[in-house]
Motif scaffolding. Structure first.
Motif, PDB file in Angstrom:
ATOM      1  N   GLN A  85       0.864  -1.176   0.000  1.00 37.10           N
ATOM      2  CA  GLN A  85       0.000   0.000   0.000  1.00 37.10           C
ATOM      3  C   GLN A  85       0.906   1.234   0.000  1.00 37.10           C
ATOM      4  O   GLN A  85       1.609   1.513   0.969  1.00 37.10           O
ATOM      5  CB  GLN A  85      -0.917   0.013   1.212  1.00 37.10           C
ATOM      6  CG  GLN A  85      -1.772   1.251   1.379  1.00 37.10           C
ATOM      7  CD  GLN A  85      -2.593   1.577   0.139  1.00 37.10           C
ATOM      8  OE1 GLN A  85      -2.172   2.395  -0.690  1.00 37.10           O
ATOM      9  NE2 GLN A  85      -3.747   0.939  -0.001  1.00 37.10           N
ATOM     10  N   TYR A 135      -6.404  -8.444  -3.625  1.00 38.21           N
ATOM     11  CA  TYR A 135      -6.659  -7.376  -2.664  1.00 38.21           C
ATOM     12  C   TYR A 135      -6.965  -7.978  -1.301  1.00 38.21           C
ATOM     13  O   TYR A 135      -7.733  -8.929  -1.202  1.00 38.21           O
ATOM     14  CB  TYR A 135      -7.862  -6.521  -3.093  1.00 38.21           C
ATOM     15  CG  TYR A 135      -7.696  -5.828  -4.433  1.00 38.21           C
ATOM     16  CD1 TYR A 135      -7.122  -4.568  -4.512  1.00 38.21           C
ATOM     17  CD2 TYR A 135      -8.115  -6.450  -5.608  1.00 38.21           C
ATOM     18  CE1 TYR A 135      -6.968  -3.931  -5.743  1.00 38.21           C
ATOM     19  CE2 TYR A 135      -7.963  -5.824  -6.835  1.00 38.21           C
ATOM     20  CZ  TYR A 135      -7.391  -4.567  -6.899  1.00 38.21           C
ATOM     21  OH  TYR A 135      -7.230  -3.951  -8.112  1.00 38.21           O
ATOM     22  N   ARG A 158      -2.784   2.498   4.933  1.00 41.17           N
ATOM     23  CA  ARG A 158      -2.083   1.271   5.298  1.00 41.17           C
ATOM     24  C   ARG A 158      -2.685   0.645   6.559  1.00 41.17           C
ATOM     25  O   ARG A 158      -3.090   1.367   7.474  1.00 41.17           O
ATOM     26  CB  ARG A 158      -0.609   1.571   5.549  1.00 41.17           C
ATOM     27  CG  ARG A 158       0.144   2.009   4.305  1.00 41.17           C
ATOM     28  CD  ARG A 158       1.539   2.487   4.632  1.00 41.17           C
ATOM     29  NE  ARG A 158       2.243   2.929   3.432  1.00 41.17           N
ATOM     30  CZ  ARG A 158       3.410   3.557   3.443  1.00 41.17           C
ATOM     31  NH1 ARG A 158       4.002   3.826   4.614  1.00 41.17           N
ATOM     32  NH2 ARG A 158       3.977   3.917   2.308  1.00 41.17           N
ATOM     33  N   SER A 213      -8.319   1.263   4.879  1.00 40.93           N
ATOM     34  CA  SER A 213      -7.078   0.497   4.718  1.00 40.93           C
ATOM     35  C   SER A 213      -7.294  -0.730   3.835  1.00 40.93           C
ATOM     36  O   SER A 213      -8.248  -1.477   3.986  1.00 40.93           O
ATOM     37  CB  SER A 213      -6.509   0.087   6.078  1.00 40.93           C
ATOM     38  OG  SER A 213      -7.481  -0.488   6.908  1.00 40.93           O
ATOM     39  N   MET A 251      -4.765  -3.434   0.884  1.00 38.17           N
ATOM     40  CA  MET A 251      -3.480  -3.748   0.262  1.00 38.17           C
ATOM     41  C   MET A 251      -3.742  -4.488  -1.038  1.00 38.17           C
ATOM     42  O   MET A 251      -4.775  -5.174  -1.184  1.00 38.17           O
ATOM     43  CB  MET A 251      -2.609  -4.601   1.185  1.00 38.17           C
ATOM     44  CG  MET A 251      -2.345  -3.994   2.540  1.00 38.17           C
ATOM     45  SD  MET A 251      -1.045  -4.859   3.483  1.00 38.17           S
ATOM     46  CE  MET A 251       0.423  -4.059   2.815  1.00 38.17           C
TER      47      MET A 251
END
Length: 352
Positions: A159, A305, A165, A187, A189
């Motif tokens: 991220q 993801y 993050r 948040s 990633m």
């Protein structure tokens, strides 16, 4: 003499808690029959000892072969299936659990179950994503910019945006850290989806605790749009759902695993036949499929993801296999996760 006779009588009583070895020395029966440390140096694996269960994880092992263990014991002798064991010398086959019998000087015995988990060897070597919060060398409260994949496929997550993050939190589950995702921070990633090619079979294992109820929350998406999505219902209740991203769900659980409750959730899809939901090794429910296949051929932006930004949860570990694992392989994964995170199951998954 009466004083000596009294001591001898107490030591000879079957119900006594202390037994005499010699004058001035006492021990609790069975305390001299322990394994206090266990490792397999050749593969860099150290056992986690919980009670009489020893779980050994081999992160890089792709093929199971006989190994030599090093162990320390308070016992006088150690054997496996009647074969005497010498630390650093005796070789054993770890394809099935090993039952170590430790015999103390007083003749008391204790049996330890040793299970070797080698994720990279399971499902025809189909491990494609393995994220462990305890692999991150960070301090409590640090933001997680990168989360390296340990499957050997290099599907690393990252991220770039500082405010989005997840946060590294220590000592959240059995002394282990987590990656904490929040809805407020949006948040999430993302990373590549290399070699995730099976359009139907798949096995997910995730140690997670949902920390707050939100809506439209995603745990993990594989292969982006039209790929495989593992989501949660709009809570409460907090239930597990799975489907083809953008096309609907082929599995919806009716079970609520609540808030702030760590569970090792397993989802194993077998072709176009069924999806099984498993908690800590105990099968909870099975369902037939509506959408049997997932797009892995390049529709839209292909990526993996973790969270879509709406998730409020602490995640300790994720493993994804691009295959339907066998029951024995599932049990070995759950044995590792249950022992590591001190999670309970009804089934004795470490004996498979």
């Amino acid at each position: 003499m009466p004083r000596i006779n009294t001591i001898l009588f107490i030591c000879a009583t079957p119900l006594c808690l202390l037994a005499c070895s010699s004058w001035g020395k006492f021990w609790v029966p069975g305390e001299g029959a322990k394994i206090t440390a266990y490792s397999i140096p050749a593969i860099g694996a150290t056992g986690i000892i919980t009670g009489t269960q020893i779980s050994v994880i081999a992160p890089t092992l792709t093929t199971l072969s006989p190994q030599v263990a090093t162990f320390t014991t308070t016992g006088q002798s150690v054997s496996v299936a009647g074969v005497p064991q010498t630390s650093g010398v005796t070789s054993n086959d770890y394809a099935s659990p090993l039952f170590y019998t430790v015999t103390a000087a007083d003749g008391s015995k204790k049996t330890y179950t040793v299970t070797l988990t080698a994720p990279r060897s399971y499902g025809g070597s189909s491990l494609r994503l393995w994220l462990r919060a305890d692999s991150l060398a960070l301090g409590d409260g640090a933001d997680i910019a990168n989360w390296n994949d340990e499957s050997g496929t290099a599907n690393h997550m990252g991220q770039a945006t500082l405010g989005q993050r997840p946060i590294y939190r220590t000592n959240r589950v059995n002394g282990m850290p987590v990656a904490s995702f929040t809805d407020a921070a949006n948040s999430t990633m993302s990373g590549p989806d290399t070699n995730i090619n099976d359009q139907s079979n798949g096995s997910l294992f995730i140690v997670i605790a949902v920390t707050a109820d939100t809506s439209l929350r995603n745990i993990l998406t594989l292969h982006g749009p039209q790929g495989r999505a593992f989501d949660l219902t709009n809570g409460p209740p907090t239930s597990f759902i799975q489907g083809r991203n953008g096309a609907g769900y082929n599995f919806t659980s009716a079970l609520d695993f609540g808030l702030n409750n760590f569970i090792a959730i397993g989802s194993v899809q077998v072709a176009a036949i069924s999806v099984n939901e498993i908690w800590n090794g105990d099968e909870k429910t099975s369902s037939g499929l509506t959408y049997a296949t997932y797009d892995t051929n390049g529709s839209g932006s292909n990526a993996n993801y973790v969270s879509n930004g709406n998730l409020e949860a602490d995640i300790a570990e994720i493993l994804y296999f691009d295959a339907a694992l066998s029951q024995t392989e599932q049990d070995k994964v759950f044995c590792y996760l249950n022992t590591k995170y001190n999670l309970a199951s009804t089934r004795r998954v470490c004996d498979s």
